[in-house]
Scaffold this active site. Sequence first.
Site, PDB file in Angstrom:
ATOM      1  N   VAL A 106      10.724 130.174 -53.592  1.00 18.96           N
ATOM      2  CA  VAL A 106      10.863 131.408 -52.821  1.00 18.96           C
ATOM      3  C   VAL A 106      12.321 131.666 -52.462  1.00 18.96           C
ATOM      4  O   VAL A 106      12.817 132.800 -52.583  1.00 18.96           O
ATOM      5  CB  VAL A 106       9.990 131.351 -51.554  1.00 18.96           C
ATOM      6  CG1 VAL A 106      10.169 132.631 -50.734  1.00 18.96           C
ATOM      7  CG2 VAL A 106       8.520 131.167 -51.925  1.00 18.96           C
ATOM      8  N   LYS A 147       3.906 129.551 -42.513  1.00 17.97           N
ATOM      9  CA  LYS A 147       2.645 129.778 -41.802  1.00 17.97           C
ATOM     10  C   LYS A 147       2.258 128.597 -40.929  1.00 17.97           C
ATOM     11  O   LYS A 147       1.705 128.780 -39.838  1.00 17.97           O
ATOM     12  CB  LYS A 147       1.537 130.084 -42.805  1.00 17.97           C
ATOM     13  CG  LYS A 147       1.437 129.075 -43.926  1.00 17.97           C
ATOM     14  CD  LYS A 147       0.610 129.602 -45.079  1.00 17.97           C
ATOM     15  CE  LYS A 147       0.741 128.701 -46.309  1.00 17.97           C
ATOM     16  NZ  LYS A 147       2.045 128.865 -46.969  1.00 17.97           N
ATOM     17  N   GLU A 194       6.225 138.234 -42.783  1.00 22.29           N
ATOM     18  CA  GLU A 194       5.305 138.848 -43.743  1.00 22.29           C
ATOM     19  C   GLU A 194       4.912 137.892 -44.855  1.00 22.29           C
ATOM     20  O   GLU A 194       3.752 137.829 -45.274  1.00 22.29           O
ATOM     21  CB  GLU A 194       5.949 140.107 -44.337  1.00 22.29           C
ATOM     22  CG  GLU A 194       5.036 140.906 -45.247  1.00 22.29           C
ATOM     23  CD  GLU A 194       3.899 141.574 -44.497  1.00 22.29           C
ATOM     24  OE1 GLU A 194       2.743 141.097 -44.650  1.00 22.29           O
ATOM     25  OE2 GLU A 194       4.143 142.542 -43.774  1.00 22.29           O
ATOM     26  N   VAL A 214       1.750 135.090 -44.736  1.00 25.00           N
ATOM     27  CA  VAL A 214       0.312 135.333 -44.620  1.00 25.00           C
ATOM     28  C   VAL A 214      -0.392 135.571 -45.951  1.00 25.00           C
ATOM     29  O   VAL A 214      -1.395 134.950 -46.233  1.00 25.00           O
ATOM     30  CB  VAL A 214       0.035 136.506 -43.649  1.00 25.00           C
ATOM     31  CG1 VAL A 214      -1.455 136.815 -43.574  1.00 25.00           C
ATOM     32  CG2 VAL A 214       0.568 136.163 -42.265  1.00 25.00           C
ATOM     33  N   ILE A 243       1.390 140.770 -50.353  1.00 25.94           N
ATOM     34  CA  ILE A 243       0.573 141.810 -49.716  1.00 25.94           C
ATOM     35  C   ILE A 243       1.158 142.129 -48.344  1.00 25.94           C
ATOM     36  O   ILE A 243       1.279 141.245 -47.494  1.00 25.94           O
ATOM     37  CB  ILE A 243      -0.880 141.352 -49.557  1.00 25.94           C
ATOM     38  CG1 ILE A 243      -1.485 140.989 -50.915  1.00 25.94           C
ATOM     39  CG2 ILE A 243      -1.717 142.441 -48.888  1.00 25.94           C
ATOM     40  CD1 ILE A 243      -2.881 140.403 -50.833  1.00 25.94           C
ATOM     41  N   GLU A 300      -0.619 122.321 -53.459  1.00 22.09           N
ATOM     42  CA  GLU A 300       0.417 121.825 -52.557  1.00 22.09           C
ATOM     43  C   GLU A 300       0.605 120.324 -52.787  1.00 22.09           C
ATOM     44  O   GLU A 300      -0.236 119.653 -53.406  1.00 22.09           O
ATOM     45  CB  GLU A 300       0.001 122.062 -51.098  1.00 22.09           C
ATOM     46  CG  GLU A 300      -0.183 123.516 -50.724  1.00 22.09           C
ATOM     47  CD  GLU A 300       1.111 124.160 -50.248  1.00 22.09           C
ATOM     48  OE1 GLU A 300       2.159 123.481 -50.262  1.00 22.09           O
ATOM     49  OE2 GLU A 300       1.060 125.341 -49.872  1.00 22.09           O
ATOM     50  N   LYS A 352      -3.094 131.044 -42.119  1.00 18.84           N
ATOM     51  CA  LYS A 352      -2.899 132.486 -42.286  1.00 18.84           C
ATOM     52  C   LYS A 352      -3.878 133.281 -41.428  1.00 18.84           C
ATOM     53  O   LYS A 352      -3.507 134.275 -40.795  1.00 18.84           O
ATOM     54  CB  LYS A 352      -3.064 132.851 -43.767  1.00 18.84           C
ATOM     55  CG  LYS A 352      -2.086 132.153 -44.699  1.00 18.84           C
ATOM     56  CD  LYS A 352      -2.448 132.407 -46.157  1.00 18.84           C
ATOM     57  CE  LYS A 352      -1.545 131.629 -47.093  1.00 18.84           C
ATOM     58  NZ  LYS A 352      -1.897 131.823 -48.525  1.00 18.84           N
TER      59      LYS A 352
END
Length: 429
Positions: free
Chosen positions: A15, A107, A131, A134, A138, A192, A207
Amino acid sequence: MTSPLRLGIAGLGTVGVGVVRIILQQADLLELRTGRRIEISAVSARTRDKDRGVDLSDYAWEDDPVDLARRDDIDLFVELMGGDAGPAKASTEAALAAGKDVVTANKAMLAHHGQALAETAEAAGRVIRYEAAVAGGIPVMKALTEGLAGNEISRVMGVMNGTCNYILTQMQATRQGYDALFAEADKLGYLEADPNLDVGGIDAGHKLSLLASVAFGTQVDFDAVALEGIQSVTLEDIDAAADMGYRIKLLGVAQITGRGLEQRMSPCLVPANSPLGQLEGGTNMVVIEGDSVGQIVLRGAGAGEGPTASAVLSDVIDIARGLRLPTFGQPATTLRRARAATAAVPAPYYLRMQLLDKPGALAKVAAVLGDAGVSIDRMRQYGHADTSAPVLIVTHKVTRTALDEALEAMETTSVVEGTPVAIRIEEVD
């Protein structure tokens, strides 16, 4: 001229690299859309010399993310390390103390420490945006805090772990069992480091607790989320559900009831022709029900470099534009502590049991269910093995308490082999 918004990014995994890549490729577009240049001043990660596929040479490097959070040349701290405590929490607290805003995809940290972090941020006049924490790409938090802010929310639900949805849909498509698909998901890199975070429902439960806080104006309470993973779902259950017009999903549901706030993450049967039932592969879906708007369905990629980095940038852009909202949609000090309710709302259930080949066995099961107030809607019995046969029952609406009473009583009938499987049927359009 408006000064640039200077970022410090902690965490250069999938990310983090995605965020760097978007800023490098879309710098001019971001400036046009925000009226402000977005720049990276410094970065931090565990390993400095790793080839990450992007040029980081123009950015200062900090080995310690806490030192990064305190730098004078950053305005916004972007936390992408993960983990509910440790360096992620320490550097977030350091950033807030140093007067920085925070964007995070974490999260777990917010599910466990969100209330305290929100109070700290708001007392200091800072914002925390999340954002990306979660549902990947989306924009569900933006939908709740902005587009649907005029609604009283009655229910939030969704499929929020792409790995689990991949395993369950592939079980039906390929006729492979859970163990084989778990191994495939691991090989593909979908799991994970601790796989139980995925298949045990913990990741999705984090989430759900964040969604519930914003939707209902309550303090985040992950400990109150009833968790059940997908490990016990069999190919037999997948087939039986399909035979009766359902599909099995790891479904998160949060709703306010007369008994309090119900939060659960568990396998559920949903109608096969519903939007949730038709959801395939690693895609996520969140369904929001409001008093004025009715039902809103949001669907998209729930993970991956591009979608998650896109969500991070959406928060960065809002801060660059000057949009400053409370962490959970209203001031943290006004969030109430909700009373936890476990499966308070009655629902139909799917039951699968192995019935011994004894006279009156089915009548005994029906009597036990009736004594507990559980009414049978549909029942199917399949071919015999040597000494037993699978029986499937769909009940009318019943509380989980009554159903558990019936299941416990079945152990005394001596006609049921093993432990019956019970899966809630969620009524969705």
